[in-house]
Write a protein that holds these residues in place. Structure first.
Motif, PDB file in Angstrom:
ATOM      1  N   GLU A  12      16.767  -0.229  10.532  1.00  0.00           N
ATOM      2  CA  GLU A  12      17.222  -0.584   9.188  1.00  0.00           C
ATOM      3  C   GLU A  12      16.159  -0.210   8.164  1.00  0.00           C
ATOM      4  OE1 GLU A  12      20.240  -1.785   8.534  1.00  0.00           O
ATOM      5  OE2 GLU A  12      20.703  -1.718  10.676  1.00  0.00           O
ATOM      6  N   PRO A  13      16.552   0.004   6.899  1.00  0.00           N
ATOM      7  CA  PRO A  13      15.543   0.241   5.860  1.00  0.00           C
ATOM      8  C   PRO A  13      14.626  -0.973   5.740  1.00  0.00           C
ATOM      9  CG  PRO A  13      17.736   0.788   5.052  1.00  0.00           C
ATOM     10  CD  PRO A  13      17.921   0.121   6.387  1.00  0.00           C
ATOM     11  N   TRP A  14      13.352  -0.721   5.591  1.00  0.00           N
ATOM     12  CA  TRP A  14      12.392  -1.816   5.498  1.00  0.00           C
ATOM     13  C   TRP A  14      12.371  -2.371   4.083  1.00  0.00           C
ATOM     14  CZ3 TRP A  14       7.500   0.031   8.582  1.00  0.00           C
ATOM     15  CH2 TRP A  14       7.851   0.192   9.913  1.00  0.00           C
ATOM     16  N   PRO A  15      12.284  -3.693   3.943  1.00  0.00           N
ATOM     17  CA  PRO A  15      12.269  -4.286   2.604  1.00  0.00           C
ATOM     18  C   PRO A  15      10.950  -3.997   1.888  1.00  0.00           C
ATOM     19  CG  PRO A  15      12.005  -5.966   4.301  1.00  0.00           C
ATOM     20  CD  PRO A  15      12.267  -4.675   5.011  1.00  0.00           C
ATOM     21  N   ALA A  47       7.180  -2.600   3.230  1.00  0.00           N
ATOM     22  CA  ALA A  47       6.745  -1.240   2.903  1.00  0.00           C
ATOM     23  C   ALA A  47       5.666  -1.227   1.822  1.00  0.00           C
ATOM     24  CB  ALA A  47       7.946  -0.406   2.454  1.00  0.00           C
ATOM     25  N   GLY A  48       5.790  -2.068   0.805  1.00  0.00           N
ATOM     26  CA  GLY A  48       4.815  -2.103  -0.288  1.00  0.00           C
ATOM     27  C   GLY A  48       3.404  -2.418   0.179  1.00  0.00           C
ATOM     28  N   PRO A  49       3.216  -3.512   0.924  1.00  0.00           N
ATOM     29  CA  PRO A  49       1.869  -3.797   1.428  1.00  0.00           C
ATOM     30  C   PRO A  49       1.324  -2.717   2.367  1.00  0.00           C
ATOM     31  CG  PRO A  49       3.168  -5.799   1.466  1.00  0.00           C
ATOM     32  CD  PRO A  49       4.113  -4.679   1.111  1.00  0.00           C
ATOM     33  N   MET A  50       2.213  -2.048   3.105  1.00  0.00           N
ATOM     34  CA  MET A  50       1.740  -0.968   3.974  1.00  0.00           C
ATOM     35  C   MET A  50       1.189   0.193   3.137  1.00  0.00           C
ATOM     36  SD  MET A  50       4.552  -1.033   7.046  1.00  0.00           S
ATOM     37  CE  MET A  50       3.784   0.255   7.989  1.00  0.00           C
TER      38      MET A  50
END
Length: 185
Positions: free
Chosen positions: A6-9, A13-16
C-alpha cells in the motif's frame, strides 16, 4: 507484510526523507536529481568542449547510485510491490481528464496518450514530450537545481533561493494545470 503493498502515509515517508537528508547534510552532500545530468555529461567528456563540465565527476558518483536506486525502486514499486495500479485521484479530476481525451486517467500511473509505445507514432505526443524535456532541462539549469534538489535539499538547508524556487515551481505547476493543459489538450 500487507503494508508494503500500500502507499505509505506521510508520517512514515516524511520522516524517512528527513532522516536521509540529515545523513546527507551530516556528510556534507547535496541531493538533487538534475545534478546527475551534469555528472553524466562530465563523464562523457563534455569538459573538452565547455569549462563548466571540467570538474571531478568521481566526487558525485554517489548521486548516480541514488538515481539508479530511484529507477530500480520505482520499477519494483510499480510492478512487484503493488496490488493495485489504479491511481487514487478525485472523481472530478478523472472526469475532466476523460473530457480532455485521457481515457486511462484513474487507472494507470501514466496516461497512455503520452507514454504508451503507440504514442511515439503520434507527432503531437512526440513534440510535447521533447518540448517538455527541453523546458524541464532549461528550468532546472536556470533555477540552479530541480524540484527535488530545491524542495528537499535546499529547504532542509534553509536556503532562501530554494524557497523562492519552490514557490515558483508551485505557481508554474498551477498555471500549467489550470490554464495551459486544457489549451494543449
Amino acid at each position: 507484510m500487507e503494508f508494503i503493498f500500500e502507499p505509505w502515509p506521510w508520517y512514515v515517508a516524511g520522516p524517512m526523507i528527513a532522516l536521509v537528508m540529515f545523513v546527507l547534510i551530516f556528510m556534507g552532500k547535496k541531493f538533487g536529481m538534475s545534478s546527475n545530468l551534469e555528472t553524466m555529461c562530465t563523464m562523457c567528456g563534455a569538459g573538452k568542449k565547455s569549462a563548466y563540465f571540467n570538474v571531478d565527476w568521481k566526487a558525485s558518483r554517489w548521486n548516480l547510485i541514488v538515481i539508479l536506486g530511484a529507477a530500480i525502486g520505482g520499477f519494483l514499486a510499480a510492478n512487484v510491490l503493488s496490488n493495485n495500479n489504479n491511481v487514487k485521484i478525485a472523481a472530478t479530476t478523472v472526469e475532466k481528464l476523460h473530457d480532455l481525451g485521457f481515457d486511462s486517467a484513474g487507472e494507470a500511473y501514466l496516461p497512455d496518450n503520452l507514454f504508451a509505445i503507440e504514442a511515439l507514432l503520434d507527432p503531437k505526443a512526440v513534440f510535447l514530450l521533447l518540448l517538455g524535456g527541453i523546458l524541464i532541462g532549461f528550468g532546472a539549469r536556470y533555477a540552479a537545481g530541480c524540484t527535488s534538489g530545491h524542495a528537499i535539499s535546499g529547504l532542509s538547508n534553509l536556503q532562501l533561493p530554494s524557497l523562492i524556487a519552490v514557490i515558483g515551481f508551485f505557481i508554474g505547476g498551477l498555471l500549467m494545470v489550470h490554464f495551459l493543459f486544457p489549451i494543449i489538450f
